[in-house]
Scaffold this motif. Structure first.
Motif, PDB file in Angstrom:
ATOM      1  N   ARG A 169      27.680  38.664  15.289  1.00 14.79           N
ATOM      2  CA  ARG A 169      27.956  39.334  14.187  1.00 14.79           C
ATOM      3  C   ARG A 169      29.550  39.899  14.163  1.00 14.79           C
ATOM      4  O   ARG A 169      30.236  39.518  13.569  1.00 14.79           O
ATOM      5  CB  ARG A 169      27.764  40.352  13.166  1.00 14.79           C
ATOM      6  CG  ARG A 169      27.861  40.985  11.911  1.00 14.79           C
ATOM      7  CD  ARG A 169      27.327  41.740  11.037  1.00 14.79           C
ATOM      8  NE  ARG A 169      27.586  42.859  12.295  1.00 14.79           N
ATOM      9  CZ  ARG A 169      28.350  43.688  12.065  1.00 14.79           C
ATOM     10  NH1 ARG A 169      29.453  43.626  11.457  1.00 14.79           N
ATOM     11  NH2 ARG A 169      28.277  44.783  13.458  1.00 14.79           N
ATOM     12  N   ALA A 175      33.390  33.952  14.690  1.00 17.46           N
ATOM     13  CA  ALA A 175      33.769  33.851  13.712  1.00 17.46           C
ATOM     14  C   ALA A 175      35.509  32.965  13.479  1.00 17.46           C
ATOM     15  O   ALA A 175      35.108  32.138  12.690  1.00 17.46           O
ATOM     16  CB  ALA A 175      34.482  34.839  13.289  1.00 17.46           C
ATOM     17  N   VAL A 178      33.861  29.586  13.955  1.00 20.68           N
ATOM     18  CA  VAL A 178      33.701  28.523  12.395  1.00 20.68           C
ATOM     19  C   VAL A 178      34.449  28.154  12.240  1.00 20.68           C
ATOM     20  O   VAL A 178      34.589  27.107  11.609  1.00 20.68           O
ATOM     21  CB  VAL A 178      32.604  30.195  11.984  1.00 20.68           C
ATOM     22  CG1 VAL A 178      31.620  29.636  11.140  1.00 20.68           C
ATOM     23  CG2 VAL A 178      31.711  30.526  12.917  1.00 20.68           C
ATOM     24  N   ASN A 190      28.101  27.343   9.995  1.00 22.84           N
ATOM     25  CA  ASN A 190      27.875  28.725   9.530  1.00 22.84           C
ATOM     26  C   ASN A 190      27.209  30.433  10.782  1.00 22.84           C
ATOM     27  O   ASN A 190      27.577  31.360  10.913  1.00 22.84           O
ATOM     28  CB  ASN A 190      26.787  29.311   8.257  1.00 22.84           C
ATOM     29  CG  ASN A 190      27.363  28.689   7.195  1.00 22.84           C
ATOM     30  OD1 ASN A 190      27.789  29.152   6.606  1.00 22.84           O
ATOM     31  ND2 ASN A 190      27.230  28.392   6.779  1.00 22.84           N
ATOM     32  N   ARG A 191      26.601  29.714  11.557  1.00 19.54           N
ATOM     33  CA  ARG A 191      26.563  29.734  12.175  1.00 19.54           C
ATOM     34  C   ARG A 191      26.883  30.046  13.679  1.00 19.54           C
ATOM     35  O   ARG A 191      27.170  28.989  14.306  1.00 19.54           O
ATOM     36  CB  ARG A 191      24.204  29.408  12.841  1.00 19.54           C
ATOM     37  CG  ARG A 191      24.141  29.718  13.742  1.00 19.54           C
ATOM     38  CD  ARG A 191      22.007  29.043  13.899  1.00 19.54           C
ATOM     39  NE  ARG A 191      21.425  29.664  14.699  1.00 19.54           N
ATOM     40  CZ  ARG A 191      20.916  30.635  14.353  1.00 19.54           C
ATOM     41  NH1 ARG A 191      20.305  31.568  13.529  1.00 19.54           N
ATOM     42  NH2 ARG A 191      19.657  31.425  15.650  1.00 19.54           N
ATOM     43  N   GLU A 206      24.521  34.317  11.036  1.00 19.98           N
ATOM     44  CA  GLU A 206      24.163  33.641   9.830  1.00 19.98           C
ATOM     45  C   GLU A 206      26.238  34.376   9.528  1.00 19.98           C
ATOM     46  O   GLU A 206      25.813  34.918   8.523  1.00 19.98           O
ATOM     47  CB  GLU A 206      24.140  33.308   8.842  1.00 19.98           C
ATOM     48  CG  GLU A 206      22.932  32.939   9.440  1.00 19.98           C
ATOM     49  CD  GLU A 206      22.673  31.323   9.131  1.00 19.98           C
ATOM     50  OE1 GLU A 206      23.557  30.577   9.418  1.00 19.98           O
ATOM     51  OE2 GLU A 206      21.848  30.537  10.676  1.00 19.98           O
ATOM     52  N   HIS A 207      26.861  33.716   9.368  1.00 21.40           N
ATOM     53  CA  HIS A 207      28.338  33.965   8.564  1.00 21.40           C
ATOM     54  C   HIS A 207      28.333  33.170   7.399  1.00 21.40           C
ATOM     55  O   HIS A 207      27.263  32.642   6.394  1.00 21.40           O
ATOM     56  CB  HIS A 207      29.327  33.558   9.306  1.00 21.40           C
ATOM     57  CG  HIS A 207      30.482  34.350  10.540  1.00 21.40           C
ATOM     58  ND1 HIS A 207      30.581  35.297  10.326  1.00 21.40           N
ATOM     59  CD2 HIS A 207      29.806  34.017  11.908  1.00 21.40           C
ATOM     60  CE1 HIS A 207      31.352  36.007  11.744  1.00 21.40           C
ATOM     61  NE2 HIS A 207      30.563  35.631  12.951  1.00 21.40           N
ATOM     62  N   THR A 208      29.302  34.235   6.364  1.00 23.23           N
ATOM     63  CA  THR A 208      29.005  34.124   4.944  1.00 23.23           C
ATOM     64  C   THR A 208      30.250  34.047   4.815  1.00 23.23           C
ATOM     65  O   THR A 208      31.913  34.305   5.846  1.00 23.23           O
ATOM     66  CB  THR A 208      28.806  35.393   3.971  1.00 23.23           C
ATOM     67  OG1 THR A 208      28.732  36.449   3.963  1.00 23.23           O
ATOM     68  CG2 THR A 208      27.447  35.899   4.326  1.00 23.23           C
ATOM     69  N   SER A 211      32.312  37.386   5.585  1.00 26.97           N
ATOM     70  CA  SER A 211      32.045  37.840   6.689  1.00 26.97           C
ATOM     71  C   SER A 211      33.211  37.569   7.243  1.00 26.97           C
ATOM     72  O   SER A 211      34.194  37.797   8.321  1.00 26.97           O
ATOM     73  CB  SER A 211      31.083  37.806   7.183  1.00 26.97           C
ATOM     74  OG  SER A 211      30.761  36.486   8.238  1.00 26.97           O
ATOM     75  N   LEU A 212      33.683  36.076   7.176  1.00 31.78           N
ATOM     76  CA  LEU A 212      34.527  35.669   7.702  1.00 31.78           C
ATOM     77  C   LEU A 212      35.697  35.832   7.352  1.00 31.78           C
ATOM     78  O   LEU A 212      37.113  36.036   7.788  1.00 31.78           O
ATOM     79  CB  LEU A 212      34.551  33.922   7.152  1.00 31.78           C
ATOM     80  CG  LEU A 212      33.027  32.898   8.187  1.00 31.78           C
ATOM     81  CD1 LEU A 212      33.575  31.999   7.431  1.00 31.78           C
ATOM     82  CD2 LEU A 212      33.648  33.251   9.171  1.00 31.78           C
ATOM     83  N   HIS A 215      36.742  38.839   9.093  1.00 32.27           N
ATOM     84  CA  HIS A 215      37.571  38.754  10.295  1.00 32.27           C
ATOM     85  C   HIS A 215      38.873  38.471  10.140  1.00 32.27           C
ATOM     86  O   HIS A 215      39.477  38.410  10.778  1.00 32.27           O
ATOM     87  CB  HIS A 215      36.982  37.506  10.611  1.00 32.27           C
ATOM     88  CG  HIS A 215      35.491  37.999  11.103  1.00 32.27           C
ATOM     89  ND1 HIS A 215      35.725  39.087  13.107  1.00 32.27           N
ATOM     90  CD2 HIS A 215      33.852  38.821  11.105  1.00 32.27           C
ATOM     91  CE1 HIS A 215      34.978  39.402  13.266  1.00 32.27           C
ATOM     92  NE2 HIS A 215      33.683  38.873  12.413  1.00 32.27           N
TER      93      HIS A 215
END
Length: 284
Positions: A169, A175, A178, A190-191, A206-208, A211-212, A215
């Motif tokens: 995470r 990140a 992704v 996402n993953r 699993e990014h949202t 969360s991105l 980063h």
């Protein structure tokens, strides 16, 4: 004249070219960043590290394994590929190198035994890139898998510590990958997964969009600090002041330790094989 034109109102902002390793170098120690990316010629580095030699060999063998014809993607082939790219750089002696080569070969064959050779990755060692408001991000992804309608970022790990979901995470590099996969391949992604070969475990997240975005904000803050330090040097400030050293335990294994008196004073040097798990235990 060119610099003035770049600052004219209405002109697009000049993006900062960034890779995960470049941003991490400055976050860890601005002085290390300067030695790696600003100083020319680049200062001499210290010796190679055994754990890096091992990790590089495993990564190269896995990349080559997927490049083999389907019928040749066997555990035995993975071992032979590892033997072909193995380097003794950083190991204490030939006996230690051979012992760790056998261990790495065991990890590798166990890992590929659990893979479906016919499940062709979308990419291996794939270069991806994306832009944000302030950054031109780029990076190289170990492997990109397709799972249903989405792509998954896979990163191989060979370190002594088991990877965790929190690590997946919090990884700025994952990140960035992704974002790069989304932009370069134009597919949902996402993953992220950390595949720890020594234990055969997988850590994932699993990014949202949120969360991105977090980063990206942190990466842009680091880039802004780099730009400010670089501008200060261009304006005449002492480079050692603009890019201060951040002394700590990490100085014991910094590549630029031979060129940094601050790091040399901060902590004793580490042996080049000291990050191999059993060697560390023996020394402890």
């Amino acid at each position: 004249m060119e610099a003035a034109q770049l600052e004219m109102p209405g002109m697009p902002r000049r993006l900062f070219p960034a890779t995960p390793s470049k941003l991490a170098a400055f976050s860890d120690c601005p002085r290390r960043y300067r030695h790696a990316y600003v100083d020319r010629p680049t200062p001499a580095k210290g010796p190679a590290w055994a754990h890096n030699s091992m990790g590089s060999a495993v990564h190269a063998a896995l990349r080559s394994w997927w490049e083999l014809p389907l019928t040749r993607r066997t555990p035995g082939a993975a071992r032979q590929l590892l033997y072909g790219v193995w380097s003794t750089a950083g190991f204490r002696d030939a006996e230690q190198s051979e012992r760790w080569r056998a261990r790495a070969a065991g990890w590798l064959t166990d890992y590929v035994t659990g893979l479906d050779p016919a499940d062709e990755p979308v990419g291996t060692e794939r270069q991806v890139a994306a832009t944000t408001e302030r950054l031109a991000l780029s990076g190289r992804v170990d492997r990109i898998d397709q799972r249903g309608d989405e792509l998954v970022v896979v990163d191989y790990k060979t370190g002594r510590s088991v990877c965790t979901d929190d690590e997946a995470r919090g990884s700025p590099a994952l990140a960035a990958y992704v974002l790069g996969v989304r932009r370069t391949l134009r597919r949902p992604c996402n993953r992220v997964e950390l595949h720890h070969l020594p234990t055969g475990t997988v850590a994932a997240f699993e990014h949202t969009d949120r969360s991105l975005a977090n980063h990206v904000r942190r990466a842009e803050d680091v880039a802004a600090d780099i730009a400010a330090a670089t501008a200060a040097v261009d304006g005449g400030e002492d480079p050692d002041v603009a890019f201060p050293a951040a002394p700590g335990r990490q100085c014991g294994w910094c590549d630029f330790r031979p060129s940094c008196s601050v790091g040399q004073a901060a902590t004793p040097p580490r042996e080049s094989w000291s990050f191999l798990a059993e060697e560390t235990a023996a020394q402890g």
